[in-house]
Design an enzyme around this catalytic site. Sequence first.
Site, PDB file in Angstrom:
ATOM      1  N   GLY A 202       0.092  -0.584  -4.824  1.00  0.00           N
ATOM      2  CA  GLY A 202      -1.244  -1.097  -4.619  1.00  0.00           C
ATOM      3  C   GLY A 202      -2.331  -1.082  -5.575  1.00  0.00           C
TER       4      GLY A 202
ATOM      5  N   TYR B 140      13.615  -2.788  -5.510  1.00  0.00           N
ATOM      6  CA  TYR B 140      12.542  -3.040  -6.412  1.00  0.00           C
ATOM      7  C   TYR B 140      11.369  -2.171  -6.214  1.00  0.00           C
ATOM      8  CZ  TYR B 140       8.420  -6.030  -7.927  1.00  0.00           C
ATOM      9  OH  TYR B 140       7.413  -6.319  -8.662  1.00  0.00           O
TER      10      TYR B 140
ATOM     11  N   CYS C 254       0.809  -1.234  -0.148  1.00  0.00           N
ATOM     12  CA  CYS C 254       0.133  -0.023  -0.121  1.00  0.00           C
ATOM     13  C   CYS C 254       0.719   1.287   0.199  1.00  0.00           C
ATOM     14  CB  CYS C 254      -1.047  -0.044   1.229  1.00  0.00           C
ATOM     15  SG  CYS C 254      -0.336  -0.707   2.925  1.00  0.00           S
TER      16      CYS C 254
ATOM     17  N   ASN D 255       0.454   2.175   5.767  1.00  0.00           N
ATOM     18  CA  ASN D 255       1.229   1.243   4.959  1.00  0.00           C
ATOM     19  C   ASN D 255       2.127   0.668   5.780  1.00  0.00           C
ATOM     20  OD1 ASN D 255       3.254   0.284   2.964  1.00  0.00           O
ATOM     21  ND2 ASN D 255       4.419   2.125   2.849  1.00  0.00           N
ATOM     22  N   GLY D 256       1.977  -0.632   5.754  1.00  0.00           N
ATOM     23  CA  GLY D 256       2.955  -1.444   6.496  1.00  0.00           C
ATOM     24  C   GLY D 256       2.083  -2.605   7.262  1.00  0.00           C
TER      25      GLY D 256
END
Length: 497
Positions: free
Chosen positions: A63, A276, A37, A137-138
Amino acid sequence: MSHEINASETTPKLWVGEYYNEGMGRDDIFDKLKEECGVFGVFGHPDAASLSYYGLHALQHRGEESAGICVTDGGDFNYHRGMGLVKEVFDKDLLASLIGSRSIGHVRYSTSGESKLANAQPLVFKYRDGDLAIATNGNIVNANQIRRELESSGSIFQTSSDTEVLAHLIARSSKDFVTATKEALQKLVGGFAFLIMTNDKLIVASDPNGLRPVTMGRLGDAYLFASETCAFEVVGAELVRDIQPGEMLILDSTGMKEDRYTETQRRSLCAMEYIYFSRPDTDLNGSNLHAARKRMGKKMAQESFVDADIVTGVPDSSISAAIGYAEETGIPYELGLIKNKYTGRTFIQPSQELREQGVKMKLSAVRKVVEGKRVVMIDDSIVRGTTSRRIVNLLREAGATEVHVRITSPPFKNPCFYGIDTPSRKELIASYQSIDEIRKEINADSLAFLSKDGLIEAIDSYSTNEMNGGLCLACFDNDYPTEVQFHGTEKFGCGCD
């Protein structure tokens, strides 16, 4: 009072039932790792919703399953969430109805397959002092343990999202909102970046290790917050700084207060952001991702040179590293592989045979470039090995005489607890096969991985005084920066689930 904008109030929904990217990831043709996300926040701009729309669009790669925006002008909340891409969830009329100068937005990728609207963020709640919206996020590793404790004392959860755990912790406190939020954050273990909005405040917080990135920007008098700096470029904002581990910013009508809810612990920004996940035009801790990836490619060439005719990168994340490898070796860089960017929108559930053939829908080898050539194929990681094998075979079918694979990260051996979708250890090919066994499995003539020290040197974003260069390398070396075992209740994957 909060009000969710229903799609039926504006234009017809684009996706009903089977929607774009529903539950994808585990069964994708390419078994690449998934970032779950991205978050984007605005404080103090009259067109907060539109800024969030463009910011989330820039973060779409983080996301693709759902998107949402919640706005307020200091009174009622208006929000909309939907399944699919940002441009499919929102349209001009819907954005025009989201009026307010403060907003938080979210794009989501689900790791567990619970791809449903109930878990789409921002999550919005009613509590004693008004409205509360949270986007994250996480992943909270001890979320299940906290959830059980809360449920045993009477809490009723409406979603399976970790984010709701934080909302309950805040709502159950008898203290003022800021103090309650601080104490709630102190109970969480994991990697996370939170945007928390009430009717009169916006709070931004980063985990004590800085595992998940979040940055601050300015646009005129407005403050902006995003998972990646590339989102600021899109809206014309200026990068101010990164939010520090354990830091908590409080924004209200009096301005912005810089505070902390805990001290910085072992600094451990996720290395996969560099390798990445993040876009190449993003900067992390003063280091541009394209430049860092070029250095990874150069270091790879120094560590594992192989004589060849051309170098090519697996699009998109490995192109920068391939350019670096080519520059260091003098071997020409060529576009030997082309990615088709228009294959995601499909309702077809193909057979395994068609799925194997379907790799060519997403990636093509350029025959006139690779035919009769010895090819160095640069990629960022190997997860299960199926992706690498398919791409190597694509190059061979196009006439490559040799295919030498170079991976610009160490072997990926361990699962992530901090918000990256990784298979169990038994599915990670590097955890149970030697490098030569992996080479045979992917049908390559040679295979080499970038060393851990080489990766740290190439990223070069922190002083040498930081452990592992200030990076989390647990997926490579099994050295997790936080506690990860919670009596069988620990949680893998994304905090959105």
